[in-house]
Enzyme design. Structure first.
Site, PDB file in Angstrom:
ATOM      1  N   LYS A  97       0.833  -1.218   0.000  1.00 56.55           N
ATOM      2  CA  LYS A  97       0.000   0.000   0.000  1.00 56.55           C
ATOM      3  C   LYS A  97       0.860   1.257   0.000  1.00 56.55           C
ATOM      4  O   LYS A  97       0.498   2.258  -0.610  1.00 56.55           O
ATOM      5  CB  LYS A  97      -0.974  -0.028   1.178  1.00 56.55           C
ATOM      6  CG  LYS A  97      -2.102  -1.011   0.921  1.00 56.55           C
ATOM      7  CD  LYS A  97      -3.006  -1.191   2.097  1.00 56.55           C
ATOM      8  CE  LYS A  97      -4.097  -2.199   1.765  1.00 56.55           C
ATOM      9  NZ  LYS A  97      -4.801  -2.665   2.937  1.00 56.55           N
ATOM     10  N   LYS A 103      -3.513 -10.746  -8.503  1.00 55.94           N
ATOM     11  CA  LYS A 103      -4.798 -11.376  -8.159  1.00 55.94           C
ATOM     12  C   LYS A 103      -5.945 -10.462  -8.568  1.00 55.94           C
ATOM     13  O   LYS A 103      -5.747  -9.264  -8.775  1.00 55.94           O
ATOM     14  CB  LYS A 103      -4.847 -11.634  -6.651  1.00 55.94           C
ATOM     15  CG  LYS A 103      -4.686 -10.367  -5.826  1.00 55.94           C
ATOM     16  CD  LYS A 103      -4.824 -10.615  -4.338  1.00 55.94           C
ATOM     17  CE  LYS A 103      -4.691  -9.315  -3.591  1.00 55.94           C
ATOM     18  NZ  LYS A 103      -5.755  -8.887  -2.765  1.00 55.94           N
ATOM     19  N   LYS A 111     -10.581  -5.411  -6.132  1.00 50.26           N
ATOM     20  CA  LYS A 111     -11.710  -4.492  -6.314  1.00 50.26           C
ATOM     21  C   LYS A 111     -11.318  -3.267  -7.128  1.00 50.26           C
ATOM     22  O   LYS A 111     -12.090  -2.769  -7.919  1.00 50.26           O
ATOM     23  CB  LYS A 111     -12.226  -4.024  -4.957  1.00 50.26           C
ATOM     24  CG  LYS A 111     -12.861  -5.128  -4.147  1.00 50.26           C
ATOM     25  CD  LYS A 111     -13.875  -4.536  -3.185  1.00 50.26           C
ATOM     26  CE  LYS A 111     -14.034  -5.415  -1.965  1.00 50.26           C
ATOM     27  NZ  LYS A 111     -12.967  -5.187  -0.977  1.00 50.26           N
TER      28      LYS A 111
HETATM   29  P1  AMP Z   1     -10.890  -7.338   0.539  1.00 53.25           P
HETATM   30  O1  AMP Z   1     -11.546  -7.281  -0.802  1.00 53.25           O
HETATM   31  O2  AMP Z   1      -9.429  -7.059   0.504  1.00 53.25           O
HETATM   32  O3  AMP Z   1     -11.636  -6.582   1.600  1.00 53.25           O
HETATM   33  O4  AMP Z   1     -10.954  -8.875   0.960  1.00 53.25           O
HETATM   34  C1  AMP Z   1     -12.138  -9.520   1.386  1.00 53.25           C
HETATM   35  C2  AMP Z   1     -11.911 -11.026   1.404  1.00 53.25           C
HETATM   36  O5  AMP Z   1     -11.751 -11.507   0.065  1.00 53.25           O
HETATM   37  C3  AMP Z   1     -10.647 -11.460   2.156  1.00 53.25           C
HETATM   38  O6  AMP Z   1     -10.928 -12.659   2.837  1.00 53.25           O
HETATM   39  C4  AMP Z   1      -9.629 -11.691   1.069  1.00 53.25           C
HETATM   40  O7  AMP Z   1      -8.646 -12.632   1.423  1.00 53.25           O
HETATM   41  C5  AMP Z   1     -10.521 -12.232  -0.042  1.00 53.25           C
HETATM   42  N1  AMP Z   1      -9.932 -11.962  -1.376  1.00 53.25           N
HETATM   43  C6  AMP Z   1      -9.790 -10.747  -1.973  1.00 53.25           C
HETATM   44  N2  AMP Z   1      -9.223 -10.888  -3.212  1.00 53.25           N
HETATM   45  C7  AMP Z   1      -9.004 -12.218  -3.367  1.00 53.25           C
HETATM   46  C8  AMP Z   1      -8.463 -13.010  -4.439  1.00 53.25           C
HETATM   47  N3  AMP Z   1      -8.087 -12.482  -5.583  1.00 53.25           N
HETATM   48  N4  AMP Z   1      -8.382 -14.359  -4.245  1.00 53.25           N
HETATM   49  C9  AMP Z   1      -8.815 -14.939  -3.086  1.00 53.25           C
HETATM   50  N5  AMP Z   1      -9.339 -14.248  -2.054  1.00 53.25           N
HETATM   51  C10 AMP Z   1      -9.443 -12.912  -2.192  1.00 53.25           C
END
Ligand code: AMP
Length: 334
Positions: free
Chosen positions: A115, A197, A200
Site C-alpha cells: 500500500k 490477483k 476491487k
Molecule cells: P478485501 O476485498 O481485501 O476486503 O478482501 C475480502 C476477502 O476476500 C478477504 O478474505 C480476502 O482474502 C478475499 N480476497 C480478496 N481478493 C481475493 C483473491 N483475488 N483471491 C482470493 N481471495 C481474495
C-alpha cells in the site's frame, strides 16, 4: 445438551464491487459455515478509511457489499451480518492491542509495503496498524476460525501473535485465530491478465465482478492472456496458462477441464475455444448472483433492517468480550 458452536469471524471492505476472488476466497466459506458455526461477518468500513478517506460513497458501498453477500447465499437470520463502525467497542480493543504491537513488525507486513508503494502520499498510522484493527475485529467475538483468501495469511499470523501476547501478559482471554478454508490451502484467485490477483480497485478489465453483465464477462475472458500453445508434448504450463486452468477449476465441469488438459499435453489446444467455454461457464455462474444483487439493492429498508439486526448481535458479543478484557487487564476500578 447441544455442544457450543465454534465462533467464526471475517470481513470485507466496502471499497468497490465484489469479485470472484472475494467469492472463492471468502464468501463461499461464509455460506457453508453459517449452517454449523456461530458466525460474525462484517462490512469493514473502518478498514476502508485507511485507503479511501473520502466517505461520500461509503453508505452506497456498504449497502452494496451487504446485498452482494446476501445474493451469494448468506442469511442475515443465521449469522450476524453487520457493519464494523456500528460496533464501537472495536475502537477500545484496537487501542489496547496497539500497545502490544511493535512498529518494526507492523512495518514488515507485506500488505503495508504494497500500500505504501501504491499510494506513497497517504502512509497514515491507520494503514500501519491495519493488522491490529483486524485482530480487534476477530478477538472481539473470541473467534477461532477466520475464512479468508491467501492474501490474508500473514495478517492471521499477526492476529495469533497479538492474541498470544495479550493472553501471556494479562490472562488467557482469547483463542488464537486461524485462517480457514475447509482444511484446504487458502485460495488466491488470479487476475485474467496473468499478473497478480483479482482485486476491487486494481486491474478492473482483468477482474470478474459479481455484478458484471454477461457480455462484459465474455469480453474480459476472451482478452485473458494466452499464447500460440505448447510445441512440445507434456510441457510445463506458463503461469498465465496455469491461472486460466485455475479459473476453469472454479466454474467448469471436470470432463471439460480434462479435455483441455489433454489437448494441452498433446499440443492440440485451441485457446480461443477454451476461453469461449470458460466465458460461458463464468456467465452461467455469475448471472444468477448478479440478478439477485440487482433485486436486493433497491430495497433500502430491508438493508437497513439487516444492518440493525446484525449490529445488535455483534454488539452483544463484543460487550461480553470487553467485560472479560477489562477484567483481565485490571481496568475495572468499581
Ligand atoms: P478485501 O476485498 O481485501 O476486503 O478482501 C475480502 C476477502 O476476500 C478477504 O478474505 C480476502 O482474502 C478475499 N480476497 C480478496 N481478493 C481475493 C483473491 N483475488 N483471491 C482470493 N481471495 C481474495
Amino acid at each position: 445438551m447441544a455442544a457450543t458452536k465454534q465462533i467464526v469471524m471475517s470481513g470485507i471492505r466496502p471499497t468497490g464491487f465484489l469479485h470472484l476472488g472475494n467469492y472463492f476466497g471468502a464468501i463461499r466459506n461464509y455460506v457453508k459455515m453459517q449452517e454449523q458455526f456461530n458466525c460474525y461477518f462484517m462490512v469493514a468500513d473502518l478498514h476502508s478509511l485507511t485507503t479511501h478517506p473520502d466517505t461520500k460513497e461509503l453508505r452506497e458501498n456498504v449497502e452494496r457489499v451487504l446485498a452482494e453477500n446476501i445474493a451469494c447465499g448468506l442469511d442475515p437470520d443465521k449469522v450476524a451480518l453487520y457493519c464494523q463502525s456500528h460496533v464501537h467497542e472495536t475502537a477500545e480493543l484496537y487501542l489496547y492491542l496497539n500497545m502490544l504491537a511493535y512498529k518494526g513488525e507492523l512495518e514488515k507486513t507485506a500488505t503495508f509495503k504494497d500500500k505504501v508503494r501504491l499510494n506513497p502520499e497517504n502512509v497514515n498510522a491507520g494503514l500501519l496498524t491495519y493488522p491490529v484493527l483486524q485482530t480487534a475485529d476477530i478477538l472481539l467475538h473470541r473467534a477461532k476460525y477466520v475464512p479468508v483468501g491467501k492474501d490474508q495469511e500473514q495478517h492471521l499470523e499477526m492476529a495469533r501473535t497479538f492474541a498470544h501476547r495479550f493472553n501471556h501478559r494479562y490472562c488467557e482471554t482469547f483463542p488464537e485465530p486461524v485462517a480457514y478454508n475447509n482444511n484446504e490451502d487458502l485460495v488466491k484467485v488470479p487476475s485474467l491478465d496473468g499478473s497478480g490477483k483479482m482485486s476491487k480497485s486494481e486491474n478492473q478489465m482483468a477482474t470478474l465482478y459479481l455484478a458484471d453483465e454477461d457480455d462484459v464477462i465474455r469480453k474480459k475472458v476472451m482478452k485473458a492472456k494466452t499464447d500460440n500453445g505448447p510445441t512440445e508434448m507434456n510441457s510445463a504450463k506458463p503461469d498465465y496458462i496455469e491461472n486460466i486452468f485455475g479459473l476453469m477449476k472454479l466454474v467448469c465441469a471436470a470432463d471439460v477441464i480434462a479435455k483441455y488438459e489433454s489437448d494441452f499435453n498433446n499440443c492440440t489446444i485451441r485457446y480461443g475455444d477454451l476461453k469461449k467455454q470458460l466465458g460461458e461457464d463464468m456467465v452461467h455462474f455469475i448471472a444468477p448472483i448478479r440478478e439477485k444483487i440487482n433485486s436486493i439493492l433497491p430495497d433500502k429498508k430491508y438493508l437497513q433492517q439487516v444492518m440493525e439486526q446484525g449490529a445488535a448481535k455483534a454488539n452483544k458479543s463484543a460487550g461480553e468480550t470487553m467485560q472479560l478484557v477489562r477484567e483481565a487487564m485490571g481496568l475495572k476500578y468499581f
